[in-house]
Scaffold this motif. Structure first.
Motif, PDB file in Angstrom:
ATOM      1  N   ASN A   1       9.835  19.971 -38.561  1.00 53.23           N
ATOM      2  CA  ASN A   1       8.744  19.109 -39.034  1.00 53.23           C
ATOM      3  C   ASN A   1       8.547  17.984 -38.036  1.00 53.23           C
TER       4      ASN A   1
ATOM      5  N   GLY B   1       4.126  13.878 -50.089  1.00 51.90           N
ATOM      6  CA  GLY B   1       2.756  13.778 -49.601  1.00 51.90           C
ATOM      7  C   GLY B   1       2.611  13.600 -48.100  1.00 51.90           C
TER       8      GLY B   1
ATOM      9  N   VAL C   1      -0.396  22.220 -39.288  1.00 52.40           N
ATOM     10  CA  VAL C   1      -0.335  21.129 -40.257  1.00 52.40           C
ATOM     11  C   VAL C   1      -0.383  21.736 -41.655  1.00 52.40           C
ATOM     12  N   ALA C   2       0.402  21.177 -42.560  1.00 61.64           N
ATOM     13  CA  ALA C   2       0.474  21.695 -43.926  1.00 61.64           C
ATOM     14  C   ALA C   2      -0.915  21.779 -44.551  1.00 61.64           C
ATOM     15  N   ALA C   3      -1.191  22.893 -45.216  1.00 58.30           N
ATOM     16  CA  ALA C   3      -2.452  23.064 -45.917  1.00 58.30           C
ATOM     17  C   ALA C   3      -2.539  22.113 -47.112  1.00 58.30           C
ATOM     18  N   ARG C   4      -1.395  21.818 -47.682  1.00 58.25           N
ATOM     19  CA  ARG C   4      -1.312  20.885 -48.805  1.00 58.25           C
ATOM     20  C   ARG C   4       0.087  20.274 -48.808  1.00 58.25           C
ATOM     21  N   ALA C   5       0.150  18.987 -49.043  1.00 58.04           N
ATOM     22  CA  ALA C   5       1.444  18.302 -49.094  1.00 58.04           C
ATOM     23  C   ALA C   5       1.650  17.740 -50.498  1.00 58.04           C
TER      24      ALA C   5
ATOM     25  N   GLN D   1       1.684  14.916 -44.685  1.00 59.72           N
ATOM     26  CA  GLN D   1       0.893  15.966 -44.048  1.00 59.72           C
ATOM     27  C   GLN D   1       1.287  15.989 -42.572  1.00 59.72           C
ATOM     28  N   GLN D   2       2.198  16.879 -42.209  1.00 55.34           N
ATOM     29  CA  GLN D   2       2.698  16.893 -40.843  1.00 55.34           C
ATOM     30  C   GLN D   2       2.750  18.317 -40.295  1.00 55.34           C
ATOM     31  N   ARG D   3       2.825  18.394 -38.981  1.00 51.53           N
ATOM     32  CA  ARG D   3       2.945  19.695 -38.327  1.00 51.53           C
ATOM     33  C   ARG D   3       4.313  20.283 -38.657  1.00 51.53           C
ATOM     34  N   THR D   4       4.306  21.562 -39.036  1.00 52.64           N
ATOM     35  CA  THR D   4       5.540  22.269 -39.370  1.00 52.64           C
ATOM     36  C   THR D   4       5.570  23.590 -38.622  1.00 52.64           C
TER      37      THR D   4
END
Length: 97
Positions: free
Chosen positions: A9, A50, A42-46, A52-55
């Motif tokens: 992450n 909450g 990046v997460a489609a939904r966090a 919202q980060q690149r994974t």
């Protein structure tokens, strides 16, 4: 033997050029050890926290192989290219059978 997964992450990206240089080198190093990217972006939904980060999630055929990646000479070159351009939370988890 259960598979293993590298989960990374990105909590901060400060230099996209360094990140691009890392990605160009890390991909072949990971694939040389049999790693397969199964998700990245990046997460489609966090939910929950909450964030919202690149994974990035990479699958390996064994825990031993996944654990060997970080110290692999080719991957070390990729890490040198990243050179502080991103802050990440990386972990390796074993699959469930």
């Amino acid at each position: 033997m259960p598979k293993a997964y590298l989960v990374s992450n990105y909590t901060a990206i400060s230099d996209t050029d360094k990140l691009a240089a890392y990605a160009k080198l890390a991909g072949p190093a990971i694939e040389a050890l049999g790693g397969r990217y199964i998700a990245r972006g990046v997460a489609a939904r966090a939910m929950e926290a909450g964030v919202q980060q690149r994974t990035v999630i990479v699958e390996f055929d064994s825990l031993e192989t996944a654990l060997s990646l970080y110290d692999d000479p080719a991957y070390q070159v990729a890490l040198k290219a990243l050179d502080g351009g991103a802050v990440r939370d990386m972990r390796i988890v074993e699959g469930v059978a």
